[in-house]
Design a protein around this motif. Structure first.
Motif, short mmCIF file in Angstrom:
data_model
loop_
_atom_site.label_atom_id
_atom_site.label_comp_id
_atom_site.label_asym_id
_atom_site.label_seq_id
_atom_site.Cartn_x
_atom_site.Cartn_y
_atom_site.Cartn_z
N CYS A 126 0.82 -1.22 0.00
CA CYS A 126 0.00 0.00 0.00
C CYS A 126 0.85 1.27 0.00
CB CYS A 126 -0.93 0.00 1.21
SG CYS A 126 -1.89 -1.52 1.40
N ALA A 127 2.03 1.24 0.66
CA ALA A 127 2.86 2.44 0.73
C ALA A 127 3.40 2.84 -0.63
CB ALA A 127 4.02 2.21 1.71
N ASN A 128 3.44 1.90 -1.56
CA ASN A 128 3.98 2.18 -2.88
C ASN A 128 2.92 2.04 -3.97
OD1 ASN A 128 6.44 2.66 -1.74
ND2 ASN A 128 7.48 0.90 -2.61
N ALA A 129 1.69 2.38 -3.65
CA ALA A 129 0.61 2.29 -4.62
C ALA A 129 0.77 3.36 -5.70
CB ALA A 129 -0.72 2.49 -3.89
N PRO A 130 0.26 3.04 -6.93
CA PRO A 130 -0.32 1.78 -7.38
C PRO A 130 0.76 0.79 -7.80
CG PRO A 130 -0.42 3.39 -9.14
CD PRO A 130 0.17 4.10 -7.96
N MET A 131 0.40 -0.48 -7.81
CA MET A 131 1.39 -1.52 -8.07
C MET A 131 0.77 -2.72 -8.76
SD MET A 131 0.61 -4.21 -5.88
CE MET A 131 2.16 -5.05 -5.68
N VAL A 132 1.63 -3.56 -9.34
CA VAL A 132 1.20 -4.84 -9.89
C VAL A 132 2.15 -5.92 -9.41
CG1 VAL A 132 0.20 -3.82 -11.99
CG2 VAL A 132 2.58 -4.66 -12.02
N GLN A 133 1.64 -7.14 -9.33
CA GLN A 133 2.50 -8.30 -9.16
C GLN A 133 2.63 -8.96 -10.52
OE1 GLN A 133 1.46 -11.17 -6.09
NE2 GLN A 133 2.68 -12.75 -7.04
N LEU A 134 3.85 -9.06 -11.00
CA LEU A 134 4.12 -9.65 -12.31
C LEU A 134 4.82 -10.98 -12.06
CD1 LEU A 134 3.90 -8.98 -15.38
CD2 LEU A 134 6.25 -8.16 -15.22
N ASN A 135 4.09 -12.08 -12.22
CA ASN A 135 4.57 -13.40 -11.81
C ASN A 135 4.92 -13.34 -10.32
OD1 ASN A 135 4.10 -14.21 -14.42
ND2 ASN A 135 6.24 -14.15 -15.04
N ASP A 136 6.20 -13.50 -9.96
CA ASP A 136 6.57 -13.48 -8.54
C ASP A 136 6.95 -12.11 -8.02
OD1 ASP A 136 6.24 -16.24 -8.23
OD2 ASP A 136 8.29 -16.66 -8.88
N ASP A 137 7.07 -11.12 -8.90
CA ASP A 137 7.72 -9.86 -8.53
C ASP A 137 6.76 -8.68 -8.45
OD1 ASP A 137 10.18 -11.19 -8.50
OD2 ASP A 137 10.47 -10.88 -10.65
N TYR A 138 7.10 -7.75 -7.55
CA TYR A 138 6.30 -6.53 -7.35
C TYR A 138 6.95 -5.35 -8.08
CZ TYR A 138 3.24 -8.29 -3.57
OH TYR A 138 2.29 -8.96 -2.84
N TYR A 139 6.13 -4.65 -8.87
CA TYR A 139 6.53 -3.39 -9.50
C TYR A 139 5.58 -2.32 -8.98
CZ TYR A 139 9.37 -6.31 -12.51
OH TYR A 139 10.31 -7.21 -12.97
N GLU A 140 6.17 -1.29 -8.37
CA GLU A 140 5.39 -0.37 -7.55
C GLU A 140 5.57 1.08 -8.00
OE1 GLU A 140 6.37 -3.33 -3.78
OE2 GLU A 140 7.41 -1.43 -4.01
N CYS A 141 4.79 1.98 -7.37
CA CYS A 141 4.85 3.42 -7.68
C CYS A 141 4.70 3.63 -9.19
CB CYS A 141 6.15 4.03 -7.18
SG CYS A 141 6.45 3.82 -5.41
N LEU A 142 3.73 2.96 -9.77
CA LEU A 142 3.56 2.98 -11.23
C LEU A 142 2.87 4.25 -11.72
CD1 LEU A 142 2.41 -0.72 -11.66
CD2 LEU A 142 4.56 0.23 -12.53
N THR A 143 3.16 4.62 -12.93
CA THR A 143 2.43 5.63 -13.69
C THR A 143 2.08 4.99 -15.03
OG1 THR A 143 4.40 6.53 -14.78
CG2 THR A 143 3.82 7.48 -12.62
#
Length: 264
Positions: free
Chosen positions: A175-192
């Motif tokens: 939540c602290a790095n929203a918005p985010m996705v989980q791509l397979n096993d990995d988290y990619y955060e603070c997206l635009t």
């Protein structure tokens, strides 16, 4: 005697009647709570672990007393899913049931309960987009629209080339790095929208960005979940608790002895 999986398949609708089934039956969560036969997913479909993976199977089983083999259901299902390209056919669940000497229904109920298991085919890159409140107010809807527009799919769909699957899910705990996705096993955060497209294009090239120091990657250049002022605390790495290395000098632990020491 007819297997539980085959009995279940006989009673449930075929893929041809999927639309009618969807209109008549409710499913809880993002996947159907029952099995539907497809050409590549029937109780008769062949599945077995590779020789290399059987070494891992035996390693997992060695962690538990012989009469507690069912404790290995989750790690073995995960192994089967990884071997099978990211999803679990019913034949793989049957193989796990055979290995742990459990009724197939015991394995089915685990696989259908945990959302980490995919019982239908997903793309090479399985995108789970968090849509819960913190991500939503930080722009997850824009991220979803960006993914749908760039890939030409909607929520719950897979691209025609089998490369990407998109699924909106509930909180993934970043939540602290929203918005985010989980791509397979990995988290990619603070997206635009811009960095989401960059991530998708990198995946198309087979070169998703490497994870950061803490096992996730904020796409805005920050490290982990530090705030806009940067790091403000925890300047030194805490000293870990001391462990008696002699305890594991032989490289293995006998589960039966652990059970005895715990007075079970």
């Amino acid at each position: 005697m007819m297997s539980a999986a085959r009995l279940l398949a006989r009673r449930l609708p075929s893929a041809a009647n999927r639309a009618n089934a969807a209109g008549q039956l409710r499913s809880m969560g993002h996947a159907q709570s029952f099995h539907i036969n497809t050409p590549d997913n029937t109780p008769e479909t062949y599945f077995d672990f590779t020789e290399e993976n059987y070494q891992y199977v035996n390693k997992v089983l060695s962690k538990y007393p012989a009469n507690y083999k069912q404790s290995a259901i989750i790690p073995l299902l995960d192994l089967a899913q990884r071997q099978h390209g990211g999803w679990l056919p019913v034949a793989a669940m049957d193989k796990v049931a055979s290995i742990v000497e459990a009724a197939p229904s015991r394995v089915y109920e685990v696989a259908s309960f945990y959302t980490m298991f995919n019982r239908t085919k997903v793309g090479k890159y399985f995108i789970q987009l968090c849509g819960t409140t913190p991500c939503m107010i930080c722009g997850s809807e824009d991220i979803k629209k960006t993914i749908e527009k760039h890939l030409g799919i909607k929520n719950g769909e897979t691209t025609k080339d089998g490369m990407f699957t998109l699924l909106e899910v509930e909180c993934l705990g970043a939540c602290a790095n929203a918005p985010m996705v989980q791509l397979n096993d990995d988290y990619y955060e603070c997206l635009t929208p811009k960095t989401m497209v960059e991530l998708l294009e990198a995946c198309k090239e087979g070169k998703p960005p490497a994870m950061g120091k803490w096992g996730s990657l904020p796409m805005n250049g920050q490290v982990s979940c530090e705030g806009p002022l940067g790091k403000t605390s925890l300047w030194e790495v805490p000293e870990p608790p001391k462990v008696n290395v002699e305890r594991f000098k032989d490289g293995a632990v006998d589960p039966a002895s652990v059970k005895a020491h715990m007075s079970y």
